[in-house]
Structure formats: C-alpha cells, structure tokens
Scaffold this motif. Structure first.
Motif, PDB file in Angstrom:
ATOM      1  N   VAL A   1      -4.394 -33.898  19.688  1.00 35.80           N
ATOM      2  CA  VAL A   1      -3.031 -33.567  19.263  1.00 35.80           C
ATOM      3  C   VAL A   1      -2.719 -34.287  17.962  1.00 35.80           C
ATOM      4  N   GLU A   2      -2.026 -33.594  17.063  1.00 33.73           N
ATOM      5  CA  GLU A   2      -1.781 -34.139  15.731  1.00 33.73           C
ATOM      6  C   GLU A   2      -0.405 -33.735  15.212  1.00 33.73           C
ATOM      7  N   TYR A   3       0.276 -34.687  14.602  1.00 37.98           N
ATOM      8  CA  TYR A   3       1.502 -34.388  13.869  1.00 37.98           C
ATOM      9  C   TYR A   3       1.155 -34.390  12.388  1.00 37.98           C
ATOM     10  N   ILE A   4       1.533 -33.332  11.693  1.00 37.92           N
ATOM     11  CA  ILE A   4       1.402 -33.270  10.241  1.00 37.92           C
ATOM     12  C   ILE A   4       2.822 -33.242   9.686  1.00 37.92           C
ATOM     13  N   ILE A   5       3.185 -34.342   9.019  1.00 40.90           N
ATOM     14  CA  ILE A   5       4.570 -34.575   8.617  1.00 40.90           C
ATOM     15  C   ILE A   5       4.681 -34.449   7.100  1.00 40.90           C
TER      16      ILE A   5
ATOM     17  N   GLY B   1       7.456 -23.510  25.798  1.00 39.81           N
ATOM     18  CA  GLY B   1       7.387 -24.148  24.491  1.00 39.81           C
ATOM     19  C   GLY B   1       6.544 -23.317  23.545  1.00 39.81           C
ATOM     20  N   TYR B   2       6.527 -23.718  22.287  1.00 40.09           N
ATOM     21  CA  TYR B   2       5.746 -23.022  21.266  1.00 40.09           C
ATOM     22  C   TYR B   2       4.997 -24.056  20.425  1.00 40.09           C
ATOM     23  N   ILE B   3       3.692 -23.839  20.270  1.00 35.29           N
ATOM     24  CA  ILE B   3       2.859 -24.741  19.483  1.00 35.29           C
ATOM     25  C   ILE B   3       2.732 -24.171  18.072  1.00 35.29           C
ATOM     26  N   ASP B   4       3.008 -25.001  17.071  1.00 28.44           N
ATOM     27  CA  ASP B   4       3.011 -24.522  15.681  1.00 28.44           C
ATOM     28  C   ASP B   4       1.660 -23.941  15.264  1.00 28.44           C
ATOM     29  N   VAL B   5       0.591 -24.722  15.462  1.00 31.27           N
ATOM     30  CA  VAL B   5      -0.739 -24.300  15.012  1.00 31.27           C
ATOM     31  C   VAL B   5      -1.784 -24.776  16.024  1.00 31.27           C
ATOM     32  N   VAL B   6      -2.720 -23.882  16.360  1.00 29.25           N
ATOM     33  CA  VAL B   6      -3.846 -24.248  17.226  1.00 29.25           C
ATOM     34  C   VAL B   6      -5.132 -23.814  16.534  1.00 29.25           C
ATOM     35  N   ILE B   7      -6.056 -24.771  16.353  1.00 31.42           N
ATOM     36  CA  ILE B   7      -7.306 -24.498  15.640  1.00 31.42           C
ATOM     37  C   ILE B   7      -8.483 -25.005  16.465  1.00 31.42           C
ATOM     38  N   ARG B   8      -9.574 -24.253  16.434  1.00 33.87           N
ATOM     39  CA  ARG B   8     -10.797 -24.686  17.127  1.00 33.87           C
ATOM     40  C   ARG B   8     -11.907 -24.960  16.130  1.00 33.87           C
ATOM     41  N   ASP B   9     -12.583 -26.089  16.314  1.00 30.25           N
ATOM     42  CA  ASP B   9     -13.785 -26.407  15.550  1.00 30.25           C
ATOM     43  C   ASP B   9     -14.944 -25.742  16.282  1.00 30.25           C
ATOM     44  N   ASN B  10     -15.499 -24.702  15.705  1.00 29.78           N
ATOM     45  CA  ASN B  10     -16.531 -23.926  16.392  1.00 29.78           C
ATOM     46  C   ASN B  10     -17.856 -24.658  16.512  1.00 29.78           C
ATOM     47  N   ARG B  11     -18.000 -25.782  15.823  1.00 22.07           N
ATOM     48  CA  ARG B  11     -19.228 -26.572  15.963  1.00 22.07           C
ATOM     49  C   ARG B  11     -19.203 -27.388  17.251  1.00 22.07           C
ATOM     50  N   SER B  12     -18.079 -27.996  17.522  1.00 28.05           N
ATOM     51  CA  SER B  12     -17.967 -28.860  18.704  1.00 28.05           C
ATOM     52  C   SER B  12     -17.211 -28.215  19.856  1.00 28.05           C
TER      53      SER B  12
ATOM     54  N   VAL C   1      -4.332 -29.205  18.601  1.00 28.88           N
ATOM     55  CA  VAL C   1      -2.959 -28.757  18.823  1.00 28.88           C
ATOM     56  C   VAL C   1      -2.098 -29.502  17.812  1.00 28.88           C
ATOM     57  N   ILE C   2      -1.479 -28.747  16.894  1.00 30.81           N
ATOM     58  CA  ILE C   2      -0.822 -29.352  15.731  1.00 30.81           C
ATOM     59  C   ILE C   2       0.659 -29.013  15.705  1.00 30.81           C
ATOM     60  N   ASP C   3       1.464 -30.034  15.469  1.00 26.16           N
ATOM     61  CA  ASP C   3       2.897 -29.818  15.290  1.00 26.16           C
ATOM     62  C   ASP C   3       3.259 -30.174  13.853  1.00 26.16           C
ATOM     63  N   LEU C   4       3.895 -29.252  13.153  1.00 28.52           N
ATOM     64  CA  LEU C   4       4.337 -29.475  11.777  1.00 28.52           C
ATOM     65  C   LEU C   4       5.750 -30.040  11.796  1.00 28.52           C
ATOM     66  N   LYS C   5       5.969 -31.096  11.035  1.00 31.19           N
ATOM     67  CA  LYS C   5       7.290 -31.704  10.941  1.00 31.19           C
ATOM     68  C   LYS C   5       7.698 -31.815   9.472  1.00 31.19           C
ATOM     69  N   THR C   6       8.980 -31.652   9.210  1.00 35.42           N
ATOM     70  CA  THR C   6       9.520 -32.002   7.902  1.00 35.42           C
ATOM     71  C   THR C   6      10.390 -33.228   8.099  1.00 35.42           C
ATOM     72  N   SER C   7      10.310 -34.141   7.148  1.00 34.45           N
ATOM     73  CA  SER C   7      11.033 -35.407   7.261  1.00 34.45           C
ATOM     74  C   SER C   7      11.441 -35.846   5.864  1.00 34.45           C
TER      75      SER C   7
END
Length: 296
Positions: A204-208, A144-155, A160-166
């Motif tokens: 995990v987060e969906y950004i739609i 599989g392929y993950i759209d975006v992965v970001i780390r909060d360097n404080r914590s 793990v983010i999936d971008l959706k268009t709707s």
C-alpha cells in the motif's frame, strides 16, 4: 432487509469523534460541502488517472502527448461550475488560478519523474477507481474506491495506491496518525478478500502531491511525497480490531445504527473545524473528553 454500508470516511469520523459521527450518520445531518480544496483534489485525481490510463493501455508517448494543463483547467472549471450552481460561489478567480498554477507545477514534476512512481515496463494497470464492496457481519457492507491498482508482472505483487493532494505534504505526525493510515490498511485487507488474492502480495502506498514547496529550503524539496505505511500482519490485526469495535459499538445485530446509546464527544485539534463546536445542546463542552496533545 436492506443492507447498510460503511466506508473508511465513516470509520475515520467515528475514531475522531463518536458524537460527530452520530450527528452525521445516525441523525443523518451530513451535508457534503465543496471547497476549493475538494475541487482541486478531484480535478488532480482525474487528470493523473487519465494520464495513467492512457499510459498503461497505449504508451508513455501517447500519454505524454496529453495537454495535462488544459485537462486540469477543464476539469477544475467543470467541477467548480457544477458545485457553484448548487451552492453559490465559494472561491474567487484569483484563488482558482493560484490552485491551477500549483497543479501545473505538480504535474510538470510528475511527468519528469513519472518512472520513479509509475514504471511502465512489466507493469499492468488493474484498475482506476476500483470499487470495493465486501460483505461484513450483520447485513453490513464495506464500500470504497481505490484510486490506482497496479501489478508488477515479474513478481505478481500488487500496489494499492491512494493519491492525495496536500498544501505542503504530510509531516511526521500525519504519517504517524493511525486513523489516517488505516485507510489503505483496510483497502488492502478488503481488496485481497474481494479478489481472492494473498494479502501478503499487496503493498500500500500514498502518493502525495504538494501544492507548495519551500523555495528557501536548505535541501531540494520534491513536489511528490511517497509514503508506504506499515501494513504487515500486526498492523492489519490492530486496524481490524479497531474497525471491529467500531462496528460492534455502532450497529445492532440486524445491521442498523444503534440509536439508544450515548456517543461521546472527543476534544482534539479537529474541533475548530466542527460545525457542532458551539452547539451546547448537541455537544456540551463540559461533557467533552479531552485527548492529550501527544495522542491527538
């Protein structure tokens, strides 16, 4: 022995209808068909991913200098021409322009509200289209392929983010659809395993991104919808059990497709889009299993 791979889309199709999965994968009849929705979705993904790459690798200022409208237009034109050259035209200039304008509206909203979804300070971009390739049992690999992965360097927490268009966003039924939300649950589990990270440190987060909003709504509608599905241990265990059942019901001990069992056809609202819905030889109506509407 050559490995066999499975993906979320394959698992999702099986959960919706084992008979369709059999035809598409075991019988190898699947053909990817482009549409204006797939072209637009891919172009929007690439536009946003380019913005985020520049923002995290350089600066917000540099990312804001990108002409996102032009970038989107160029990607839509390229992707459409590439697809149309293979299959012929499947949209019109008017429809393409409408989707482009919808994309512009979503991108404008994104830039103005970017910090709500993608803060820049103390955050690090770990990956765009991060590949997952995790060995499973019986010579099977999950890919599989993950759209975006970001780390909060404080914590140290990882998003793990999936971008959706709707067209109009996800309603409450779509948010409750366990098959739909299983995608990021699987990605969370496999990302943790592949990169040897504590799974509890991953969200995990969906950004739609909505193409259309109701201008007459009684309350302001956002162009971007944020949805974080439950992904704790009970949910992960449930998804793992369902995914495990899919593997055991569909693959031999050698990791090959099982070809000598009867895969049932499931009747749901998705049947109206299925290319086998009128084929009585492949999918006889009398043998289809009806799922209650509230379980669809």
């Amino acid at each position: 022995m050559a490995e066999n791979s499975v993906s979320y889309s394959q698992f999702s199709m099986y959960m919706q209808c084992p008979k369709k999965w059999e035809q598409e994968y075991v019988k190898n009849k699947r053909v990817f068909e482009q549409s204006i929705h797939t072209i637009f979705g891919t172009a929007m993904h690439e536009t946003l991913q380019n913005y985020l790459t520049v923002m995290y690798s350089h600066s917000v200022k540099k990312a804001d200098q990108i002409n996102l409208g032009q970038y989107l237009q160029d990607r839509m034109a390229f992707l459409y021409k590439e697809a149309a050259d293979k299959t012929g035209h499947f949209s019109t200039p008017k429809e393409l322009h409408e989707f482009y304008l919808d994309g512009i509206a979503s991108l404008d909203y994104f830039v103005k509200n970017r910090s709500l979804y993608f803060p820049s300070k103390q955050h690090e971009l770990l990956g765009i289209e991060t590949e997952l390739k995790v060995p499973l049992l019986n010579n099977i690999v999950f890919k599989g392929y993950i759209d975006v992965v970001i780390r909060d360097n404080r914590s140290g927490r990882i998003r793990v983010i999936d971008l959706k268009t709707s067209t109009r966003g996800w309603n409450k039924w779509q948010k409750k659809d366990k098959t739909k939300t299983s995608q990021l649950i699987l990605y969370k589990e496999f990302y943790a395993k592949q990169f040897e990270i504590d799974v509890e440190m991953i969200s995990v987060e969906y950004i739609i991104l909505r193409r259309k909003i109701n201008e007459d709504s009684d309350w302001p509608m956002k162009r971007i919808q944020f949805f974080e599905p439950p992904s704790g241990k009970p949910t992960r265990n449930r998804v793992a059990a369902t995914f495990g059942a899919f593997l055991s019901e569909s693959f031999t001990d050698e990791g090959k497709y099982i070809e000598d069992r009867e895969f049932k056809a499931i009747t749901t609202s998705a049947c109206k889009y299925c290319k086998y819905r009128t084929d009585e030889e492949i999918c006889p109506k009398k043998l289809r299993i009806k799922i209650p509407k509230d379980a669809d």
